[in-house]
Design a protein around this motif. Structure first.
Motif, PDB file in Angstrom:
ATOM      1  N   ASP A 152      34.607  36.896  41.293  1.00  0.00           N
ATOM      2  CA  ASP A 152      35.959  37.447  41.390  1.00  0.00           C
ATOM      3  C   ASP A 152      36.197  37.945  42.806  1.00  0.00           C
ATOM      4  O   ASP A 152      35.276  37.999  43.636  1.00  0.00           O
ATOM      5  CB  ASP A 152      36.199  38.543  40.359  1.00  0.00           C
ATOM      6  N   PHE A 174      38.259  41.083  45.057  1.00  0.00           N
ATOM      7  CA  PHE A 174      38.795  42.440  44.886  1.00  0.00           C
ATOM      8  C   PHE A 174      38.719  43.162  46.227  1.00  0.00           C
ATOM      9  O   PHE A 174      38.248  42.622  47.220  1.00  0.00           O
ATOM     10  CB  PHE A 174      37.973  43.180  43.829  1.00  0.00           C
ATOM     11  N   ILE A 184      45.514  45.957  40.472  1.00  0.00           N
ATOM     12  CA  ILE A 184      44.780  45.327  39.371  1.00  0.00           C
ATOM     13  C   ILE A 184      43.263  45.509  39.413  1.00  0.00           C
ATOM     14  O   ILE A 184      42.591  45.341  38.401  1.00  0.00           O
ATOM     15  CB  ILE A 184      45.108  43.819  39.271  1.00  0.00           C
ATOM     16  N   CYS A 185      42.717  45.853  40.583  1.00  0.00           N
ATOM     17  CA  CYS A 185      41.247  45.915  40.702  1.00  0.00           C
ATOM     18  C   CYS A 185      40.586  46.901  39.737  1.00  0.00           C
ATOM     19  O   CYS A 185      39.545  46.578  39.152  1.00  0.00           O
ATOM     20  CB  CYS A 185      40.824  46.227  42.125  1.00  0.00           C
ATOM     21  N   LYS A 205      41.441  47.741  36.753  1.00  0.00           N
ATOM     22  CA  LYS A 205      41.388  47.085  35.436  1.00  0.00           C
ATOM     23  C   LYS A 205      40.320  46.001  35.423  1.00  0.00           C
ATOM     24  O   LYS A 205      39.573  45.842  34.456  1.00  0.00           O
ATOM     25  CB  LYS A 205      42.740  46.427  35.109  1.00  0.00           C
ATOM     26  N   MET A 206      40.281  45.217  36.513  1.00  0.00           N
ATOM     27  CA  MET A 206      39.306  44.128  36.594  1.00  0.00           C
ATOM     28  C   MET A 206      37.879  44.649  36.516  1.00  0.00           C
ATOM     29  O   MET A 206      37.017  44.068  35.844  1.00  0.00           O
ATOM     30  CB  MET A 206      39.500  43.327  37.880  1.00  0.00           C
ATOM     31  N   SER A 259      44.156  37.111  43.302  1.00  0.00           N
ATOM     32  CA  SER A 259      44.212  36.783  41.883  1.00  0.00           C
ATOM     33  C   SER A 259      43.415  37.793  41.064  1.00  0.00           C
ATOM     34  O   SER A 259      42.436  38.361  41.543  1.00  0.00           O
ATOM     35  CB  SER A 259      43.623  35.382  41.690  1.00  0.00           C
ATOM     36  N   GLY A 260      43.855  37.980  39.826  1.00  0.00           N
ATOM     37  CA  GLY A 260      43.097  38.824  38.900  1.00  0.00           C
ATOM     38  C   GLY A 260      42.148  37.999  38.055  1.00  0.00           C
ATOM     39  O   GLY A 260      41.726  38.433  36.987  1.00  0.00           O
ATOM     40  N   ASP A 297      41.854  35.555  32.732  1.00  0.00           N
ATOM     41  CA  ASP A 297      42.585  36.740  33.182  1.00  0.00           C
ATOM     42  C   ASP A 297      41.643  37.938  33.119  1.00  0.00           C
ATOM     43  O   ASP A 297      41.296  38.413  32.034  1.00  0.00           O
ATOM     44  CB  ASP A 297      43.806  36.963  32.287  1.00  0.00           C
ATOM     45  N   THR A 357      42.211  40.934  33.925  1.00  0.00           N
ATOM     46  CA  THR A 357      42.873  42.234  33.754  1.00  0.00           C
ATOM     47  C   THR A 357      43.074  42.588  32.290  1.00  0.00           C
ATOM     48  O   THR A 357      43.524  43.685  31.980  1.00  0.00           O
ATOM     49  CB  THR A 357      44.246  42.246  34.452  1.00  0.00           C
TER      50      THR A 357
END
Length: 203
Positions: free
Chosen positions: A67, A69, A76-77, A79-80, A163-164, A180, A182
């Motif tokens: 991923d 970040f 969003i990070c 949550k990821m 991108s998430g 996804d 997230t």
């Protein structure tokens, strides 16, 4: 009985290989043989939160989730990372599984910053590596190889857009799924597909 048979069949089906494929004809024993060459993640050279060099060779014999970040990401990070921590906990100590998080803000995310970030998440050992390196190379591998967005954008929160997605890569460095990162549902699907992919190597 029909329903049971259908569900077994879907579980047995292999995950697709994503990305461009090239048809190559070569001679084997003097006869032309046509084969498909699948998109693969190329070699790379980054630095982990421990300060050592990480290359594609470090992931030989493993499936892994990649991923993109950055530690100061306000959107969003967080949550990821909560979701990827679920993956880490589920596959913890499985020597065939690795996680590879690339920072897209290497100017800020130095080795000590990444180490502190990993420590705050409760990550130990080398199963989940947080890597930094040349910014352009990180962006290039994100967009050109992992097929996700990673670029600077002054209008985006934090100055970069990414991108998430979580990308599932097999032992041959082929992309087998994009999820996804997230959402709980997206990551549930990822973990289910990781089990399926690991099962492929037991056949």
């Amino acid at each position: 009985m029909l329903i049971i048979g259908a569900s077994c069949k879907s579980e047995d089906e292999k995950l697709p290989i994503l990305g461009q494929r090239e048809v190559v004809t070569k001679k084997v024993n003097g006869k032309p043989v046509t084969d498909s060459v699948y998109h693969t993640i190329p070699d790379f050279k980054f630095v982990s939160q421990y300060g050592d060099t990480v290359t594609a060779k470090n992931l030989d014999g493993k499936i892994y989730v990649a991923d993109f970040f950055f530690t100061s990401c306000p959107t969003i990070c967080p949550k990821m990372k909560v979701q990827l921590k679920r993956v880490y906990e589920k596959f913890k100590n499985n020597s065939q599984v690795a996680l590879l998080s690339h920072t897209i803000d290497p100017a800020h995310d130095s080795v000590p910053v990444l180490k502190e970030f990993a420590d705050n998440l409760g990550i130990t050992g080398r199963q989940w590596l947080f890597v930094t390196g040349d910014k352009e190379k990180i962006y290039d591998i994100g967009q050109g190889s992992y097929m996700v967005t990673a670029q600077q954008d002054s209008s985006a929160p934090g100055g970069v857009v990414h991108s998430g997605a979580f990308i599932l890569v097999d032992k041959e460095k082929h992309i087998r799924g994009i999820y996804d990162g997230t959402t709980e549902d997206g990551v549930d699907k990822l973990m289910s597909d990781m089990e399926r992919l690991l099962a492929e190597y037991k056949r």
